[in-house]
Design a protein around this motif. Structure first.
Motif, short mmCIF file in Angstrom:
data_model
loop_
_atom_site.label_atom_id
_atom_site.label_comp_id
_atom_site.label_asym_id
_atom_site.label_seq_id
_atom_site.Cartn_x
_atom_site.Cartn_y
_atom_site.Cartn_z
N CYS A 133 0.83 -1.21 0.00
CA CYS A 133 0.00 0.00 0.00
C CYS A 133 0.86 1.25 0.00
O CYS A 133 1.83 1.35 0.74
CB CYS A 133 -0.91 0.03 1.23
SG CYS A 133 -2.36 -1.00 1.10
N SER A 188 -7.78 4.26 3.48
CA SER A 188 -7.62 4.08 2.04
C SER A 188 -6.15 3.89 1.71
O SER A 188 -5.27 4.42 2.39
CB SER A 188 -8.12 5.32 1.28
OG SER A 188 -9.49 5.51 1.51
N LYS A 205 -4.73 0.91 -7.99
CA LYS A 205 -6.13 0.88 -7.58
C LYS A 205 -6.26 1.32 -6.13
O LYS A 205 -5.48 0.93 -5.28
CB LYS A 205 -6.72 -0.53 -7.74
CG LYS A 205 -6.76 -1.00 -9.17
CD LYS A 205 -7.34 -2.39 -9.26
CE LYS A 205 -7.33 -2.86 -10.70
NZ LYS A 205 -7.79 -4.24 -10.83
N SER A 219 -8.11 1.14 -2.66
CA SER A 219 -8.99 0.28 -1.87
C SER A 219 -9.30 1.00 -0.56
O SER A 219 -8.48 1.75 -0.03
CB SER A 219 -8.36 -1.09 -1.61
OG SER A 219 -7.17 -0.96 -0.89
N THR A 220 -10.50 0.78 -0.07
CA THR A 220 -10.99 1.46 1.13
C THR A 220 -11.53 0.44 2.11
O THR A 220 -12.20 -0.51 1.72
CB THR A 220 -12.10 2.45 0.75
OG1 THR A 220 -11.58 3.37 -0.21
CG2 THR A 220 -12.57 3.24 1.95
#
Length: 187
Positions: A62, A82, A88, A90-91
């Motif tokens: 991340c 997040s 992409k 992502s949450t």
């Protein structure tokens, strides 16, 4: 036999859940300190940017990590984390509740956070900046009792070198292994 079935199902669910989250990293502090300052929740709410962390399986790869905290109607705290991974976003949405402090401990510095079901993890604000001119904290250091997880949060995506150095010095002073820290990239 009917009493054992729910217990076995619970253990099976926990076992499967541990496989989804991955194995925790090494212990970076075998003597995790207690939080040192009380936290005024209103000063803690808002957006935080992850400056650095101990790599956690659920965050592997991340970048651009943010955490948004807001007060819910039921008195708990809404949490929206997040991250960007492989282009992409992502949450993860969760909730946090304040754990009552024991006598002599700072107030509101220990929370329990849940992103799914009834399972809560420890979230300790180990240290934080003094309030700035707008009344918010500019940085915080968050950990938990095992010493395997650590997050350094700031109010800006790319804090200046003085802030980074002060946070690093404080993390080391609290007994954490800085060699395990992974810097988070923000565009």
């Amino acid at each position: 036999m009917t009493i054992r079935a729910p217990i076995l199902l619970t253990f099976a669910a926990l076992f499967m859940l541990s496989g989804c989250v991955g194995q925790a990293g090494p212990v970076g502090n075998s003597a995790v300190p207690q939080p040192v300052k009380s936290v005024e929740i209103s000063r803690y709410l808002g957006r935080w940017y992850e400056m650095a962390r101990y790599e956690a399986p659920f965050q592997k790869g991340c970048e651009g990590v943010t955490a948004d905290y807001s007060l819910r109607d039921d008195g708990k705290i809404a949490v929206i984390n997040s991250c960007t991974k492989n282009g992409k976003v992502s949450t993860a949405k969760g909730r946090a509740k304040i754990v009552d402090a024991e006598d002599g401990q700072p107030q509101n510095a220990k929370l329990k956070v849940s992103f799914f079901g009834p399972f809560y993890g420890d979230y300790w604000v180990l240290d934080r900046a003094e309030p700035n001119s707008s009344g918010q904290y500019d940085w915080s250091i968050v950990g938990e009792p095992s010493g395997r997880y650590l997050w350094m949060l700031t109010r800006t995506a790319n804090p200046d070198d003085n802030v980074r150095a002060a946070i690093k010095a404080r993390v080391i002073d609290m007994g954490y292994d800085w060699s395990l820290v992974r810097q988070t990239k923000h565009d």
